[in-house]
Design a protein around this motif. Structure first.
Motif, PDB file in Angstrom:
ATOM      1  N   ALA A 127       1.327  -9.054  -6.241  1.00 45.26           N
ATOM      2  CA  ALA A 127       2.439  -8.463  -5.487  1.00 45.26           C
ATOM      3  C   ALA A 127       3.590  -9.458  -5.360  1.00 45.26           C
ATOM      4  O   ALA A 127       4.762  -9.086  -5.515  1.00 45.26           O
ATOM      5  N   SER A 128       3.274 -10.725  -5.106  1.00 46.26           N
ATOM      6  CA  SER A 128       4.318 -11.760  -5.026  1.00 46.26           C
ATOM      7  C   SER A 128       5.032 -11.915  -6.360  1.00 46.26           C
ATOM      8  O   SER A 128       6.266 -12.026  -6.415  1.00 46.26           O
ATOM      9  N   VAL A 143       7.330  -0.100  -4.606  1.00 41.55           N
ATOM     10  CA  VAL A 143       6.254   0.813  -4.997  1.00 41.55           C
ATOM     11  C   VAL A 143       5.130   0.048  -5.691  1.00 41.55           C
ATOM     12  O   VAL A 143       3.951   0.272  -5.406  1.00 41.55           O
ATOM     13  N   LEU A 144       5.484  -0.857  -6.584  1.00 39.81           N
ATOM     14  CA  LEU A 144       4.455  -1.650  -7.266  1.00 39.81           C
ATOM     15  C   LEU A 144       3.667  -2.508  -6.283  1.00 39.81           C
ATOM     16  O   LEU A 144       2.443  -2.621  -6.388  1.00 39.81           O
ATOM     17  N   VAL A 145       4.351  -3.099  -5.333  1.00 42.14           N
ATOM     18  CA  VAL A 145       3.658  -3.899  -4.309  1.00 42.14           C
ATOM     19  C   VAL A 145       2.709  -3.012  -3.511  1.00 42.14           C
ATOM     20  O   VAL A 145       1.554  -3.379  -3.257  1.00 42.14           O
ATOM     21  N   LEU A 146       3.174  -1.822  -3.134  1.00 42.38           N
ATOM     22  CA  LEU A 146       2.332  -0.909  -2.353  1.00 42.38           C
ATOM     23  C   LEU A 146       1.100  -0.455  -3.129  1.00 42.38           C
ATOM     24  O   LEU A 146      -0.004  -0.419  -2.582  1.00 42.38           O
ATOM     25  N   VAL A 147       1.268  -0.119  -4.404  1.00 42.03           N
ATOM     26  CA  VAL A 147       0.108   0.340  -5.161  1.00 42.03           C
ATOM     27  C   VAL A 147      -0.881  -0.793  -5.416  1.00 42.03           C
ATOM     28  O   VAL A 147      -2.088  -0.558  -5.540  1.00 42.03           O
ATOM     29  N   LEU A 148      -0.393  -2.015  -5.468  1.00 38.60           N
ATOM     30  CA  LEU A 148      -1.310  -3.155  -5.614  1.00 38.60           C
ATOM     31  C   LEU A 148      -2.148  -3.362  -4.351  1.00 38.60           C
ATOM     32  O   LEU A 148      -3.241  -3.921  -4.412  1.00 38.60           O
ATOM     33  N   LEU A 149      -1.636  -2.907  -3.222  1.00 33.34           N
ATOM     34  CA  LEU A 149      -2.333  -3.099  -1.950  1.00 33.34           C
ATOM     35  C   LEU A 149      -3.145  -1.876  -1.510  1.00 33.34           C
ATOM     36  O   LEU A 149      -3.652  -1.848  -0.389  1.00 33.34           O
ATOM     37  N   THR A 150      -3.283  -0.882  -2.377  1.00 33.15           N
ATOM     38  CA  THR A 150      -4.055   0.306  -2.005  1.00 33.15           C
ATOM     39  C   THR A 150      -5.530  -0.033  -1.805  1.00 33.15           C
ATOM     40  O   THR A 150      -6.020  -1.037  -2.320  1.00 33.15           O
ATOM     41  N   LEU A 182      -4.102  -0.229   4.958  1.00 40.88           N
ATOM     42  CA  LEU A 182      -3.171   0.458   5.857  1.00 40.88           C
ATOM     43  C   LEU A 182      -2.282  -0.551   6.578  1.00 40.88           C
ATOM     44  O   LEU A 182      -1.062  -0.375   6.667  1.00 40.88           O
ATOM     45  N   VAL A 183      -2.866  -1.621   7.066  1.00 36.53           N
ATOM     46  CA  VAL A 183      -2.099  -2.660   7.760  1.00 36.53           C
ATOM     47  C   VAL A 183      -1.119  -3.338   6.797  1.00 36.53           C
ATOM     48  O   VAL A 183       0.073  -3.486   7.103  1.00 36.53           O
ATOM     49  N   LEU A 184      -1.612  -3.749   5.619  1.00 31.25           N
ATOM     50  CA  LEU A 184      -0.757  -4.456   4.662  1.00 31.25           C
ATOM     51  C   LEU A 184       0.362  -3.560   4.132  1.00 31.25           C
ATOM     52  O   LEU A 184       1.513  -3.996   4.020  1.00 31.25           O
ATOM     53  N   MET A 185       0.029  -2.316   3.812  1.00 31.58           N
ATOM     54  CA  MET A 185       1.052  -1.401   3.291  1.00 31.58           C
ATOM     55  C   MET A 185       2.089  -1.070   4.352  1.00 31.58           C
ATOM     56  O   MET A 185       3.285  -0.973   4.049  1.00 31.58           O
ATOM     57  N   SER A 186       1.656  -0.935   5.591  1.00 38.40           N
ATOM     58  CA  SER A 186       2.623  -0.691   6.682  1.00 38.40           C
ATOM     59  C   SER A 186       3.552  -1.885   6.850  1.00 38.40           C
ATOM     60  O   SER A 186       4.761  -1.716   7.058  1.00 38.40           O
ATOM     61  N   ALA A 187       3.001  -3.094   6.737  1.00 37.59           N
ATOM     62  CA  ALA A 187       3.836  -4.300   6.850  1.00 37.59           C
ATOM     63  C   ALA A 187       4.862  -4.348   5.723  1.00 37.59           C
ATOM     64  O   ALA A 187       6.031  -4.703   5.950  1.00 37.59           O
TER      65      ALA A 187
END
Length: 192
Positions: A127-128, A143-150, A182-187
């Motif tokens: 993600a970084s 979007v790419l960061v979010l999908v990596l954190l699913t 959920l926590v990471l994606m919300s952040a």
């Protein structure tokens, strides 16, 4: 994600297509082929046999072929499947609840911890890299960061139990990954 970023639906769909190939049978084929390879060497027919025995993979492949040739399925044929598909979210959560058992050994907790640490550490590194190094527009990066954190896929939980992993451990790891994601994606949505 589609409610926060409606313009990102094509990017989410592209990720989902690639991820479905992996989750619906490719990872299982890799694991089984690797295990069999130790016994009798590599044979390309082994992973192909495994993939063709995976109903989600076969259906997904069939749908891609239909899309390539622009073949539309009549709505009359899709009607029963549309009704059944509405239960998908409930069934996924029901199965995770069915697999979740908070009665496992301490060694199981250590394994779950390692799996989740490796999974989110690797996701964080990727993600970084995506956010800071790739030359995409901001929406695509988010979007790419979010999908990596699913979270860990539900199908992975089923496959893990097929390979002998304790049902409780697999279900707990999957459920815990939902909370962490959920926590990471919300952040990410709030701060990026």
């Amino acid at each position: 994600m589609s409610s926060f970023f409606p313009l990102a639906i094509p990017f989410i769909a592209m990720f989902d297509m690639g991820n479905s190939f992996m989750v619906a049978g490719t990872t299982q084929a890799i694991v089984e082929t690797t295990a069999q390879q130790k016994k009798h060497g590599f044979d390309l027919r082994d992973p192909l046999r495994i993939l063709l025995k995976s109903p989600p993979f076969v259906v997904y492949l069939l749908m891609i072929i239909l899309a390539i040739f622009k073949i539309k399925i009549p709505m009359e044929v899709l009607a029963p499947f549309t009704f059944i598909s509405h239960a998908n979210s409930f069934l996924s959560l029901f199965m995770i609840g069915l697999f979740m058992q908070i009665s496992f050994k301490k060694s199981g907790l250590a394994v779950i911890g390692r799996v989740l640490v490796y999974r989110y550490l690797f996701a964080g590194i990727l993600a970084s890299f995506v956010y800071f190094c790739l030359p995409f527009e901001h929406l695509v990066k988010i979007v790419l960061v979010l999908v990596l954190l699913t979270p860990i896929s539900f199908l992975t939980t089923i496959q893990a139990t097929q390979f002998g992993v304790d049902e409780g451990e697999a279900g707990f790891a999957s459920s815990l990954s939902m909370i962490i994601s959920l926590v990471l994606m919300s952040a990410v949505v709030l701060f990026l």
